[in-house]
Design an enzyme around this catalytic site. Structure first.
Site, short mmCIF file in Angstrom:
data_model
loop_
_atom_site.label_atom_id
_atom_site.label_comp_id
_atom_site.label_asym_id
_atom_site.label_seq_id
_atom_site.Cartn_x
_atom_site.Cartn_y
_atom_site.Cartn_z
N ASP A 71 0.80 5.07 1.79
CA ASP A 71 -0.08 5.91 3.15
C ASP A 71 -0.68 7.01 2.40
OD1 ASP A 71 1.43 3.96 4.37
OD2 ASP A 71 2.86 5.39 5.42
N HIS A 75 4.95 -0.09 -0.13
CA HIS A 75 5.50 -0.71 1.03
C HIS A 75 4.82 -1.89 1.61
CE1 HIS A 75 3.83 2.75 2.89
NE2 HIS A 75 3.87 1.93 3.93
N ARG A 115 7.11 -8.56 15.60
CA ARG A 115 7.25 -7.10 15.07
C ARG A 115 6.26 -6.17 15.60
NH1 ARG A 115 9.93 -4.17 11.16
NH2 ARG A 115 8.73 -2.38 10.32
N HIS A 160 0.86 -1.07 0.09
CA HIS A 160 -0.07 -0.05 -0.07
C HIS A 160 0.82 1.26 -0.04
CE1 HIS A 160 1.08 -0.29 4.25
NE2 HIS A 160 1.01 0.87 4.25
#
Ligand SMILES: C=C1C[C@]23C[C@@]1(O)CC[C@H]2[C@@]12CCC[C@@](C)(C(=O)O1)[C@H]2[C@@H]3C(=O)O
Ligand SMILES: O=C(O)CCC(=O)C(=O)O
Ligand SMILES: [Fe+2]
Length: 361
Positions: free
Chosen positions: A234, A289, A299, A232
């Protein structure tokens, strides 16, 4: 809380509950369920040696050439890491501690603070989950300003520290984001006078808006068939991301493919958002990204999405337009852009391009 572009956009585009409520990841630690099994493309495998492949620039904010380095990074990658940014390391450590504390709660307890279909704030799956047939192996918690309401549902008697840390981090991020935004605009030859509408005096209703989103990617039984956060761009002007020290983030670059963004202790990742791409008339990239998973590390990351005041129309800046470079996009408010994104996801730019008929269907 005052109506914001983000809250209004969620009200106009509610999310179905089956795209909000995460899986009990701990109960599926051995086998990936079908609902989370992705057929991942093998056309573009991750780089063979993630430690030698090319990656995003690292910029020291005290570097005398900081403007030209920034411009180059925004034009070539749309993403870079910053050091010497002035955010205290003890605040980052506390932020990570509080975020891990939240996500390590049992699912039933996290569900006390679950987002409602028409609201952006609280616990749930990534907003973009509505665009995929399979679910992502991740969960998130969105905060704007003080999040006492949701935090007190998680920890009825013990939420003060969490709220204090998040609020302090939001204040620090606001200042740093505005500093980096200024740097980017100066790197394009603009003065603060050219864009004074971006940062109106505090006190009025015309204030920049931002969202702090905590991401969690639990350890995954089969990382090569699961997706942490799907590709996607941002929807912000700028996003500042703290990714702590676990691998997983990748950015897409022409001629390279997916490049890993290696965690650097104490550094922050700066990501050019879609609105900055529009302002720069396409000069700065708003990069695709994604986040991949691992079998052994949980994470977490904290993304601060910064956008313009609610009534500001974003359009290509005058200095970026001439007869060779006509304005690529029509003016849009952040709410209008978030609506286009909620309907058309990664095709949203096509719907605000000049000379394109806009359809709400
Ligand atoms: C301002 C926003 C950015 C965001 C969509 C939203 O309206 C609120 C949620 C944000 C978030 C956080 C997790 C990753 C992301 C891709 C998502 O699914 O929801 C981003 C959205 C975005 O950048 O488009
Ligand atoms: O977790 C990450 O590193 C990326 C998060 C992200 O891309 C986002 O929140 O928009
Ligand atoms: Fe992102």
């Amino acid at each position: 809380m005052m109506n914001s572009s983000i809250s209004e956009s969620f009200k106009s585009h509610p999310v179905q509950l089956n795209r909000i409520i995460p899986l009990d990841f701990k109960a599926h630690a051995i086998k990936l369920p079908d609902s989370h099994t992705w057929t991942l493309s093998t056309d573009n495998p991750p780089p063979v040696d993630p430690f030698t492949s090319e990656s995003v620039p690292v910029i020291d904010l005290d570097d005398p050439n900081v403007e030209s380095l920034t411009r180059h990074a925004c034009e070539q990658w749309g993403m870079f890491q910053v050091t010497n940014h002035g955010i205290r390391i003890d605040l980052l450590i506390e932020l990570e501690f509080q975020t891990r504390r939240l996500f390590s709660l049992p699912l039933e307890q996290k569900l006390h603070a679950v987002r409602s279909p028409e609201d952006f704030a609280g616990y749930g799956l990534p907003r973009i989950s509505t665009f995929f047939p399979k679910l992502m192996w991740s969960e998130g918690f969105s905060i704007m300003g003080s999040q006492v309401e949701h935090a007190s549902k998680l920890w009825p008697n013990d939420h003060t520290k969490f709220c204090d840390v998040m609020e302090e981090y939001e204040r620090e991020m606001k200042d740093l984001t505005e500093r980096i935004l200024g740097l980017m605009l100066r790197s394009l030859g603009l003065t603060s006078e050219d864009v004074k509408w971006l940062k109106p005096k505090d006190g009025g209703s015309r204030r920049s808006e931002a969202l702090l989103h905590l991401n969690s990617y639990p350890v995954c039984p089969d990382p090569s068939h699961a997706m942490g956060l799907a590709p996607h761009t941002d929807s912000s002007l700028l996003t500042l991301l703290y990714q702590s020290c676990t691998n997983g983030l990748q950015v897409h670059k022409e001629n390279i493919g997916w490049a890993p963004v290696h965690p650097i202790a104490g550094a922050l990742v700066v990501n050019v958002g879609d609105l900055m791409h529009i302002l720069s008339n396409g000069r700065f990239k708003s990069p695709m990204h994604q986040v991949l998973l691992t079998k052994s590390c949980h994470r977490i990351s904290m993304a601060y999405f910064y956008g313009p005041p609610v009534d500001v129309k974003i359009s290509p800046l005058m200095n970026m337009i001439d007869h060779k470079h006509p304005a690529l996009y029509r003016p849009v408010t952040w709410k209008e852009y978030l609506d286009a994104k909620a309907m058309h996801f990664n095709q949203a730019f096509e719907f605000i391009r000049n000379d394109v008929h806009i359809s709400n269907k």
